[in-house]
Design a protein around this motif. Structure first.
Motif, PDB file in Angstrom:
ATOM      1  N   ALA A 208       7.483  24.087  -9.404  1.00  0.00           N
ATOM      2  CA  ALA A 208       7.294  24.037 -10.851  1.00  0.00           C
ATOM      3  C   ALA A 208       7.071  25.454 -11.384  1.00  0.00           C
ATOM      4  O   ALA A 208       6.455  26.279 -10.713  1.00  0.00           O
ATOM      5  N   PRO A 209       7.559  25.751 -12.586  1.00  0.00           N
ATOM      6  CA  PRO A 209       7.283  27.078 -13.157  1.00  0.00           C
ATOM      7  C   PRO A 209       5.793  27.284 -13.403  1.00  0.00           C
ATOM      8  O   PRO A 209       5.298  28.403 -13.349  1.00  0.00           O
ATOM      9  N   GLU A 210       5.081  26.192 -13.659  1.00  0.00           N
ATOM     10  CA  GLU A 210       3.622  26.213 -13.772  1.00  0.00           C
ATOM     11  C   GLU A 210       3.112  24.832 -13.383  1.00  0.00           C
ATOM     12  O   GLU A 210       3.881  23.864 -13.331  1.00  0.00           O
ATOM     13  N   ILE A 211       1.841  24.717 -13.085  1.00  0.00           N
ATOM     14  CA  ILE A 211       1.291  23.449 -12.610  1.00  0.00           C
ATOM     15  C   ILE A 211       1.244  22.448 -13.759  1.00  0.00           C
ATOM     16  O   ILE A 211       0.617  22.719 -14.789  1.00  0.00           O
ATOM     17  N   PRO A 212       1.904  21.294 -13.631  1.00  0.00           N
ATOM     18  CA  PRO A 212       1.875  20.299 -14.706  1.00  0.00           C
ATOM     19  C   PRO A 212       0.462  19.783 -14.958  1.00  0.00           C
ATOM     20  O   PRO A 212      -0.231  19.368 -14.032  1.00  0.00           O
ATOM     21  N   GLU A 213       0.052  19.793 -16.223  1.00  0.00           N
ATOM     22  CA  GLU A 213      -1.293  19.339 -16.589  1.00  0.00           C
ATOM     23  C   GLU A 213      -1.502  17.878 -16.216  1.00  0.00           C
ATOM     24  O   GLU A 213      -2.606  17.467 -15.854  1.00  0.00           O
ATOM     25  N   ALA A 214      -0.434  17.075 -16.312  1.00  0.00           N
ATOM     26  CA  ALA A 214      -0.564  15.646 -16.007  1.00  0.00           C
ATOM     27  C   ALA A 214      -1.029  15.431 -14.576  1.00  0.00           C
ATOM     28  O   ALA A 214      -1.782  14.492 -14.297  1.00  0.00           O
ATOM     29  N   LEU A 215      -0.585  16.299 -13.665  1.00  0.00           N
ATOM     30  CA  LEU A 215      -0.975  16.145 -12.263  1.00  0.00           C
ATOM     31  C   LEU A 215      -2.439  16.534 -12.063  1.00  0.00           C
ATOM     32  O   LEU A 215      -3.159  15.888 -11.299  1.00  0.00           O
ATOM     33  N   ILE A 216      -2.880  17.583 -12.738  1.00  0.00           N
ATOM     34  CA  ILE A 216      -4.297  17.947 -12.653  1.00  0.00           C
ATOM     35  C   ILE A 216      -5.163  16.830 -13.230  1.00  0.00           C
ATOM     36  O   ILE A 216      -6.202  16.475 -12.677  1.00  0.00           O
ATOM     37  N   ASP A 217      -4.700  16.250 -14.346  1.00  0.00           N
ATOM     38  CA  ASP A 217      -5.450  15.163 -14.983  1.00  0.00           C
ATOM     39  C   ASP A 217      -5.579  13.949 -14.063  1.00  0.00           C
ATOM     40  O   ASP A 217      -6.582  13.236 -14.105  1.00  0.00           O
ATOM     41  N   GLN A 218      -4.541  13.710 -13.232  1.00  0.00           N
ATOM     42  CA  GLN A 218      -4.541  12.530 -12.367  1.00  0.00           C
ATOM     43  C   GLN A 218      -5.198  12.786 -11.014  1.00  0.00           C
ATOM     44  O   GLN A 218      -5.216  11.911 -10.152  1.00  0.00           O
ATOM     45  N   LEU A 219      -5.757  13.968 -10.838  1.00  0.00           N
ATOM     46  CA  LEU A 219      -6.447  14.315  -9.600  1.00  0.00           C
ATOM     47  C   LEU A 219      -7.918  13.938  -9.717  1.00  0.00           C
ATOM     48  O   LEU A 219      -8.587  14.243 -10.699  1.00  0.00           O
ATOM     49  N   LYS A 220      -8.423  13.268  -8.723  1.00  0.00           N
ATOM     50  CA  LYS A 220      -9.824  12.848  -8.695  1.00  0.00           C
ATOM     51  C   LYS A 220     -10.732  14.064  -8.472  1.00  0.00           C
ATOM     52  O   LYS A 220     -10.344  14.992  -7.756  1.00  0.00           O
ATOM     53  N   PRO A 221     -11.931  14.096  -9.064  1.00  0.00           N
ATOM     54  CA  PRO A 221     -12.891  15.139  -8.693  1.00  0.00           C
ATOM     55  C   PRO A 221     -13.101  15.119  -7.172  1.00  0.00           C
ATOM     56  O   PRO A 221     -13.338  14.074  -6.579  1.00  0.00           O
ATOM     57  N   GLY A 222     -12.987  16.277  -6.552  1.00  0.00           N
ATOM     58  CA  GLY A 222     -13.007  16.357  -5.097  1.00  0.00           C
ATOM     59  C   GLY A 222     -11.618  16.257  -4.493  1.00  0.00           C
ATOM     60  O   GLY A 222     -11.445  16.410  -3.284  1.00  0.00           O
TER      61      GLY A 222
ATOM     62  N   SER B  57       0.817  -1.210   0.000  1.00  0.00           N
ATOM     63  CA  SER B  57       0.000   0.000   0.000  1.00  0.00           C
ATOM     64  C   SER B  57       0.855   1.266   0.000  1.00  0.00           C
ATOM     65  O   SER B  57       0.361   2.367  -0.251  1.00  0.00           O
ATOM     66  N   LEU B  58       2.148   1.108   0.249  1.00  0.00           N
ATOM     67  CA  LEU B  58       3.139   2.181   0.152  1.00  0.00           C
ATOM     68  C   LEU B  58       4.231   1.736  -0.805  1.00  0.00           C
ATOM     69  O   LEU B  58       4.760   0.623  -0.670  1.00  0.00           O
ATOM     70  N   ALA B  59       4.556   2.573  -1.784  1.00  0.00           N
ATOM     71  CA  ALA B  59       5.596   2.226  -2.754  1.00  0.00           C
ATOM     72  C   ALA B  59       6.302   3.492  -3.222  1.00  0.00           C
ATOM     73  O   ALA B  59       5.687   4.558  -3.311  1.00  0.00           O
ATOM     74  N   ILE B  60       7.585   3.361  -3.527  1.00  0.00           N
ATOM     75  CA  ILE B  60       8.390   4.454  -4.076  1.00  0.00           C
ATOM     76  C   ILE B  60       8.919   4.011  -5.438  1.00  0.00           C
ATOM     77  O   ILE B  60       9.455   2.908  -5.565  1.00  0.00           O
ATOM     78  N   HIS B  61       8.764   4.860  -6.444  1.00  0.00           N
ATOM     79  CA  HIS B  61       9.165   4.516  -7.806  1.00  0.00           C
ATOM     80  C   HIS B  61      10.142   5.549  -8.366  1.00  0.00           C
ATOM     81  O   HIS B  61      10.068   6.732  -8.033  1.00  0.00           O
ATOM     82  N   VAL B  62      11.028   5.095  -9.238  1.00  0.00           N
ATOM     83  CA  VAL B  62      11.882   5.994 -10.003  1.00  0.00           C
ATOM     84  C   VAL B  62      11.073   6.502 -11.197  1.00  0.00           C
ATOM     85  O   VAL B  62      10.510   5.709 -11.961  1.00  0.00           O
ATOM     86  N   GLY B  63      10.999   7.805 -11.361  1.00  0.00           N
ATOM     87  CA  GLY B  63      10.256   8.354 -12.487  1.00  0.00           C
ATOM     88  C   GLY B  63      10.275   9.865 -12.482  1.00  0.00           C
ATOM     89  O   GLY B  63      10.733  10.500 -11.532  1.00  0.00           O
ATOM     90  N   ASP B  64       9.790  10.435 -13.566  1.00  0.00           N
ATOM     91  CA  ASP B  64       9.667  11.884 -13.709  1.00  0.00           C
ATOM     92  C   ASP B  64       8.326  12.288 -13.108  1.00  0.00           C
ATOM     93  O   ASP B  64       7.269  12.092 -13.719  1.00  0.00           O
ATOM     94  N   GLY B  65       8.353  12.846 -11.924  1.00  0.00           N
ATOM     95  CA  GLY B  65       7.125  13.179 -11.212  1.00  0.00           C
ATOM     96  C   GLY B  65       6.268  14.206 -11.914  1.00  0.00           C
ATOM     97  O   GLY B  65       5.072  14.313 -11.633  1.00  0.00           O
ATOM     98  N   ARG B  66       6.839  14.952 -12.837  1.00  0.00           N
ATOM     99  CA  ARG B  66       6.044  15.928 -13.586  1.00  0.00           C
ATOM    100  C   ARG B  66       4.964  15.235 -14.413  1.00  0.00           C
ATOM    101  O   ARG B  66       3.972  15.855 -14.792  1.00  0.00           O
TER     102      ARG B  66
END
Length: 231
Positions: A169-183, A142-151
């Motif tokens: 970040a210079p601006e909010i990455p769209e990928a993070l907004i996309d991966q955010l659940k409604p609410g 239920s807890l994991a750490i991965h190597v990757g580009d967090g952006r």
């Protein structure tokens, strides 16, 4: 960055949390429990400075944030860190805040850390393994750490109830907004020389509301190569 106590006045994890409570930085019982359970001393290179309210270098041109900043982010995300929820920690560093997140969402939830320095990922896993509060969650997955580009977030377990970003970040990455659940809620420092800690809430229709919480100073959210060059 304001210090709430002198470097020599705090030497224990519980006392660190109590000081943050006494100064009103921590108001949530759940945040206090998580920070008491996850000993910050296991997640810093020099334990003698673990409980000082200051960022500390962890190598690779990055730092672990000061305890009051971790507490602030936990407080901002607390309603999205209930048992069973999913949280993404971008730039997970030593694994400390990811472990706190995991403790709060529990064994039925999921906490994912993403860090682009493989050596930090390896050491953060060792840190978590040394934590009585976090190690069982790591073992069960239920807890994991991965190597990757967090952006780019971590799409495997999206959408997330909470996303935290530990670099500016210079601006909010769209990928993070996309991966955010409604609410869901995203907490991210935004800016270059001058930065604000921004709170992004995704509405039920997919639109977002953004507000600035406070001025901050974080290392930049950038590529692994640029980070290693200190850019």
């Amino acid at each position: 960055m304001k210090q709430f106590w002198s470097p020599n006045s705090i030497n224990k994890n519980k006392a660190m949390v109590e000081n943050l409570q006494s100064h009103g930085v921590i108001t949530s019982d759940e945040v206090a429990k998580a920070m008491e359970a996850v000993d910050r001393g296991l997640f810093v290179p020099d334990r003698s400075y673990a409980y000082v309210d200051s960022p500390l270098s962890i190598g690779y041109n990055v730092t672990i944030s000061a305890p009051h900043m971790h507490a602030m982010c936990l407080e901002l995300l607390e309603k999205n860190l209930k048992p069973g929820m999913r949280v993404l920690d971008v730039g997970s560093g030593t694994g400390y805040l990811t472990a706190c997140f995991a403790f709060m969402v529990g064994s039925e939830g999921r906490a994912i850390g993403v860090e682009h320095i493989p050596e930090l990922v390896a050491s953060s896993i060792k840190n978590i393994e040394a934590s009585a509060a976090a190690s069982p969650l790591l073992k069960q997955g239920s807890l994991a750490i991965h190597v990757g580009d967090g952006r780019q977030g971590w799409g495997e377990f999206a959408p997330y109830d909470a996303i935290h970003v530990g670099a500016a970040a210079p601006e909010i990455p769209e990928a993070l907004i996309d991966q955010l659940k409604p609410g869901g809620r995203l907490v991210i420092p935004v800016g270059n020389l001058f930065q604000d800690l921004q709170v992004v809430d995704k509405n039920s229709d997919g639109s977002v509301s953004i507000r600035s919480e406070t001025s901050v100073r974080y290392v930049p959210l950038t590529s692994r190569e640029a980070q290693l060059r200190g850019e």
